[in-house]
Scaffold this active site. Structure first.
Site, PDB file in Angstrom:
ATOM      1  N   ARG A  79      45.971  46.799 -46.865  1.00 30.45           N
ATOM      2  CA  ARG A  79      46.575  46.361 -48.132  1.00 30.45           C
ATOM      3  C   ARG A  79      45.631  45.536 -48.987  1.00 30.45           C
ATOM      4  O   ARG A  79      45.486  45.788 -50.188  1.00 30.45           O
ATOM      5  CB  ARG A  79      47.847  45.543 -47.878  1.00 30.45           C
ATOM      6  CG  ARG A  79      49.077  46.359 -47.653  1.00 30.45           C
ATOM      7  CD  ARG A  79      50.017  45.665 -46.710  1.00 30.45           C
ATOM      8  NE  ARG A  79      49.420  45.609 -45.391  1.00 30.45           N
ATOM      9  CZ  ARG A  79      49.558  46.557 -44.472  1.00 30.45           C
ATOM     10  NH1 ARG A  79      50.309  47.592 -44.712  1.00 30.45           N
ATOM     11  NH2 ARG A  79      48.960  46.467 -43.299  1.00 30.45           N
ATOM     12  N   THR A  80      45.001  44.517 -48.410  1.00 31.05           N
ATOM     13  CA  THR A  80      44.181  43.627 -49.238  1.00 31.05           C
ATOM     14  C   THR A  80      43.038  44.410 -49.861  1.00 31.05           C
ATOM     15  O   THR A  80      42.810  44.360 -51.076  1.00 31.05           O
ATOM     16  CB  THR A  80      43.647  42.442 -48.404  1.00 31.05           C
ATOM     17  OG1 THR A  80      44.754  41.831 -47.758  1.00 31.05           O
ATOM     18  CG2 THR A  80      42.950  41.427 -49.278  1.00 31.05           C
ATOM     19  N   LYS A 108      21.957  44.796 -38.749  1.00 30.81           N
ATOM     20  CA  LYS A 108      20.530  44.522 -38.528  1.00 30.81           C
ATOM     21  C   LYS A 108      20.303  43.025 -38.390  1.00 30.81           C
ATOM     22  O   LYS A 108      19.177  42.569 -38.308  1.00 30.81           O
ATOM     23  CB  LYS A 108      19.712  45.057 -39.701  1.00 30.81           C
ATOM     24  CG  LYS A 108      19.808  46.556 -39.900  1.00 30.81           C
ATOM     25  CD  LYS A 108      18.931  46.959 -41.080  1.00 30.81           C
ATOM     26  CE  LYS A 108      19.184  48.393 -41.518  1.00 30.81           C
ATOM     27  NZ  LYS A 108      18.565  48.671 -42.820  1.00 30.81           N
ATOM     28  N   ARG A 129      36.377  39.243 -46.796  1.00 28.20           N
ATOM     29  CA  ARG A 129      37.171  38.969 -45.582  1.00 28.20           C
ATOM     30  C   ARG A 129      36.200  38.861 -44.422  1.00 28.20           C
ATOM     31  O   ARG A 129      35.335  39.717 -44.233  1.00 28.20           O
ATOM     32  CB  ARG A 129      38.185  40.075 -45.313  1.00 28.20           C
ATOM     33  CG  ARG A 129      38.837  39.902 -43.941  1.00 28.20           C
ATOM     34  CD  ARG A 129      40.006  40.775 -43.717  1.00 28.20           C
ATOM     35  NE  ARG A 129      41.124  40.402 -44.567  1.00 28.20           N
ATOM     36  CZ  ARG A 129      42.302  40.996 -44.529  1.00 28.20           C
ATOM     37  NH1 ARG A 129      42.515  41.980 -43.682  1.00 28.20           N
ATOM     38  NH2 ARG A 129      43.275  40.612 -45.328  1.00 28.20           N
ATOM     39  N   HIS A 157      44.423  32.583 -46.486  1.00 30.26           N
ATOM     40  CA  HIS A 157      44.498  33.878 -47.168  1.00 30.26           C
ATOM     41  C   HIS A 157      45.167  33.588 -48.514  1.00 30.26           C
ATOM     42  O   HIS A 157      46.336  33.927 -48.724  1.00 30.26           O
ATOM     43  CB  HIS A 157      45.313  34.849 -46.309  1.00 30.26           C
ATOM     44  CG  HIS A 157      45.157  36.294 -46.668  1.00 30.26           C
ATOM     45  ND1 HIS A 157      44.568  36.734 -47.855  1.00 30.26           N
ATOM     46  CD2 HIS A 157      45.518  37.429 -46.000  1.00 30.26           C
ATOM     47  CE1 HIS A 157      44.596  38.058 -47.882  1.00 30.26           C
ATOM     48  NE2 HIS A 157      45.151  38.499 -46.767  1.00 30.26           N
TER      49      HIS A 157
HETATM   50  N1  ASP Z   1      47.321  41.266 -43.317  1.00 32.39           N
HETATM   51  C1  ASP Z   1      47.480  39.878 -43.002  1.00 32.39           C
HETATM   52  C2  ASP Z   1      46.136  39.205 -42.797  1.00 32.39           C
HETATM   53  O1  ASP Z   1      45.115  39.813 -43.018  1.00 32.39           O
HETATM   54  C3  ASP Z   1      48.400  39.651 -41.860  1.00 32.39           C
HETATM   55  C4  ASP Z   1      48.007  40.239 -40.539  1.00 32.39           C
HETATM   56  O2  ASP Z   1      46.926  40.793 -40.380  1.00 32.39           O
HETATM   57  O3  ASP Z   1      48.824  40.116 -39.629  1.00 32.39           O
HETATM   58  O4  ASP Z   1      46.104  38.053 -42.434  1.00 32.39           O
END
Ligand code: ASP
Length: 330
Positions: A79-80, A108, A129, A157
């Site tokens: 999703r993100t 590397k 991320r 987040h």
């Molecule tokens: N998608 C959310 C996160 O990246 C929640 C999860 O992964 O459980 O933190």
């Protein structure tokens, strides 16, 4: 001999957040929810609303034409990552997707600061991320372009918390006066860490429901106490379900356990079923940052109070708003 002029000179964007009220988000990093106050939230939600209307009317438009986003993901994401890509596409910009660092120079041995310095040469904003707490702040220290934290390990987040709050506002009409119950893995779940902090800007009551092993970290409990927000911990849902307006469920973050079998023992507890929904208020919502594993039964999905799939769509408008804002177009 001609001297080389760096493509971007100076760096005045690492002033503490809020020093340039007029610029608001332009050129800023988004690292933690601690950067926001109610006024800024209202502004973001206003822009997100406009994004929603524009998408409904025309689908996509050229607000960020010519701008490039580097989507740098060291941890899995559906999703993100795809909502940031969709947000950039809908705004007419483009994306460098690095969703699998195993195909990049990270394997590397390249450091995060070097990878970030590389990507900013080719882009205008970086969404990051990373599995380590503090990684987004570290990247921001080295980068001249804005860094948006898309999850730093068990830390924060912030864009998820913004979309979570936007969901609550859109679905229930207001935030003040609500009882929010967070259930599941509160120890490793970064979304609840950010959301709990953000909710302290409102007059709400927080309940935590989790097994002993997965309780909210003490430093966050201390912050919430210092804010004056009422919070109570439970190890079962029943006592707080009837008063709950928002039930925010999280999965057990199995990737955070040193012993991969340890999380297995937690399976099966804290599951939302149709029976749970029968005991809940008529006007309440169930949220989940997703992915859902076993903690919400699929039979609950058709209940109008199940807001988790709508929540994910709200994320698109929030991320469109944030990109437009940090790139100075909102
Ligand atoms: N998608 C959310 C996160 O990246 C929640 C999860 O992964 O459980 O933190």
């Amino acid at each position: 001999m001609t001297s080389f002029t760096p493509p971007i000179r100076g760096n005045n964007r690492h002033l503490p957040f809020g020093d340039q009220q007029d610029a608001l988000f332009y050129g800023r990093d988004i690292i933690s929810v601690k950067q926001f106050d109610r006024e800024k939230l209202e502004y973001i939600f206003g822009v997100a609303h406009e994004m929603y209307e524009m998408v409904a009317r025309v689908g996509s438009f050229d607000l960020l034409k010519g701008k490039i986003l580097a989507n740098l993901f060291y941890e899995p994401s559906t999703r993100t990552s795809s909502s940031f890509t969709s947000a950039m596409d809908r705004l007419g910009g483009s994306v460098i997707p690095i969703n699998n660092v195993s195909y990049s120079s990270v394997t590397k041995g390249e450091s995060l600061p070097d990878t970030v310095r590389t990507l900013e040469a080719y882009s205008d904003v970086i969404v990051l991320r990373h599995p380590e707490v503090g990684s987004a702040a570290l990247a921001a220290k080295y980068a001249r372009k804005p860094i948006i934290n898309a999850g730093d390990g068990t830390g924060e987040h912030p864009t998820q918390a913004l979309l979570d709050l936007f969901t609550i506002k859109e679905e229930l009409g207001c935030v003040d006066g609500l009882t929010v119950t967070m259930m599941g893995d509160l120890r490793y779940g970064r979304t609840v860490h950010s959301l709990a902090r953000l909710l302290t800007l409102f007059d709400i009551r927080l309940n935590y429901v989790s097994p002993e092993l997965l309780q909210m970290p003490s430093e966050i409990l201390d912050e919430i106490t210092a804010s004056g927000t009422k919070q109570t911990s439970y190890n079962e849902l029943d006592p707080v379900l009837p008063e709950t307006d928002v039930l925010y469920v999280t999965r057990v973050q199995k990737e955070r356990f040193d012993d991969p079998t340890q999380h297995e023992s937690l399976k099966g507890s804290y599951v939302v079923t149709k029976e749970t929904m029968e005991k809940a208020k008529d006007k309440m919502i169930v949220m989940h940052p997703l992915p859902r594993v076993w903690e919400i039964d699929m039979a609950v999905d058709d209940d109008p109070r199940a807001a988790y799939f709508r929540q994910m769509e709200y994320g698109l408008y929030i991320r469109m708003a944030l990109l437009a804002m940090v790139l100075g177009k909102a």
